[in-house]
Design an enzyme around this catalytic site. Structure first.
Site, PDB file in Angstrom:
ATOM      1  N   HIS A  42       3.745  -6.078  -3.049  1.00 32.51           N
ATOM      2  CA  HIS A  42       3.599  -4.870  -3.859  1.00 32.51           C
ATOM      3  C   HIS A  42       2.842  -3.822  -3.064  1.00 32.51           C
ATOM      4  O   HIS A  42       1.998  -4.147  -2.226  1.00 32.51           O
ATOM      5  CB  HIS A  42       2.860  -5.171  -5.167  1.00 32.51           C
ATOM      6  CG  HIS A  42       1.595  -5.957  -4.990  1.00 32.51           C
ATOM      7  ND1 HIS A  42       1.592  -7.315  -4.782  1.00 32.51           N
ATOM      8  CD2 HIS A  42       0.292  -5.575  -4.978  1.00 32.51           C
ATOM      9  CE1 HIS A  42       0.356  -7.740  -4.656  1.00 32.51           C
ATOM     10  NE2 HIS A  42      -0.473  -6.701  -4.765  1.00 32.51           N
ATOM     11  N   ASP A  58      -0.753  -0.250 -12.837  1.00 29.36           N
ATOM     12  CA  ASP A  58      -1.660  -1.373 -12.614  1.00 29.36           C
ATOM     13  C   ASP A  58      -2.511  -1.585 -13.872  1.00 29.36           C
ATOM     14  O   ASP A  58      -2.995  -0.623 -14.479  1.00 29.36           O
ATOM     15  CB  ASP A  58      -2.556  -1.105 -11.397  1.00 29.36           C
ATOM     16  CG  ASP A  58      -3.240  -2.359 -10.888  1.00 29.36           C
ATOM     17  OD1 ASP A  58      -2.906  -2.802  -9.776  1.00 29.36           O
ATOM     18  OD2 ASP A  58      -4.114  -2.900 -11.608  1.00 29.36           O
ATOM     19  N   ASN A  71      -1.623  -5.099   0.464  1.00 27.43           N
ATOM     20  CA  ASN A  71      -2.555  -6.112   0.950  1.00 27.43           C
ATOM     21  C   ASN A  71      -1.796  -7.385   1.298  1.00 27.43           C
ATOM     22  O   ASN A  71      -0.936  -7.816   0.526  1.00 27.43           O
ATOM     23  CB  ASN A  71      -3.604  -6.402  -0.123  1.00 27.43           C
ATOM     24  CG  ASN A  71      -4.380  -5.159  -0.514  1.00 27.43           C
ATOM     25  OD1 ASN A  71      -4.718  -4.339   0.336  1.00 27.43           O
ATOM     26  ND2 ASN A  71      -4.638  -5.001  -1.807  1.00 27.43           N
TER      27      ASN A  71
END
Ligand code: 5GP
Ligand code: ZN
Length: 114
Positions: free
Chosen positions: A100, A30, A87
């Site tokens: 993801h 990330d 999410n």
């Protein structure tokens, strides 16, 4: 999807720090880590959200979870544990609309999140 950020990463049009790749999934660091380990694991198939999943996506979704387990072990997280989060849409806090999973570890995460 030509305008999808994560599809561009899959197609190597945008650079990323890739930690694992196979025919079904890609895993990369990330860009804005919230923990010592913060890896994103994505299907190579463009699926916008968890709410868009179809029965034929079961294989790749299972493969993502198993890939997370393997990457967590490689990162030395399997003893202390980690969190695997996906999410979904606005209330879930999703900002990139290509499914993801966040693999985060190396620090304690409270539940429920504060
Ligand atoms: P979401 O908020 O949708 O659950 O998570 C999106 C994640 O993608 C965020 O944690 C954000 O830091 C990450 N991200 C956004 N743009 C990029 C990028 O260009 N490269 C990488 N490696 N991560 C990104
Ligand atoms: Zn995409």
């Amino acid at each position: 999807m030509s305008d999808c950020l994560f599809c561009k990463i899959i197609n190597k049009e945008i650079p990323a720090d890739v930690v694992y790749e196979d025919e079904l999934v890609l895993a990369f660091k990330d860009i804005n880590p919230v923990a010592p380990t913060h890896i994103l694991i994505i299907p190579k198939k463009h699926i916008p959200t968890l709410a868009d999943l179809q029965p034929e996506d079961a294989e790749v979704m299972g493969h993502i979870v198993l890939t997370a387990k393997e990457l967590a072990a490689k990162q030395g997280l399997d003893e202390n544990g980690y969190r695997l989060v996906s999410n979904c849409k606005d209330d879930g806090g999703q900002t990139v609309f290509h499914i993801h999973f966040h693999l985060v570890g190396g620090r304690y995460f409270a539940w429920p999140p504060g």
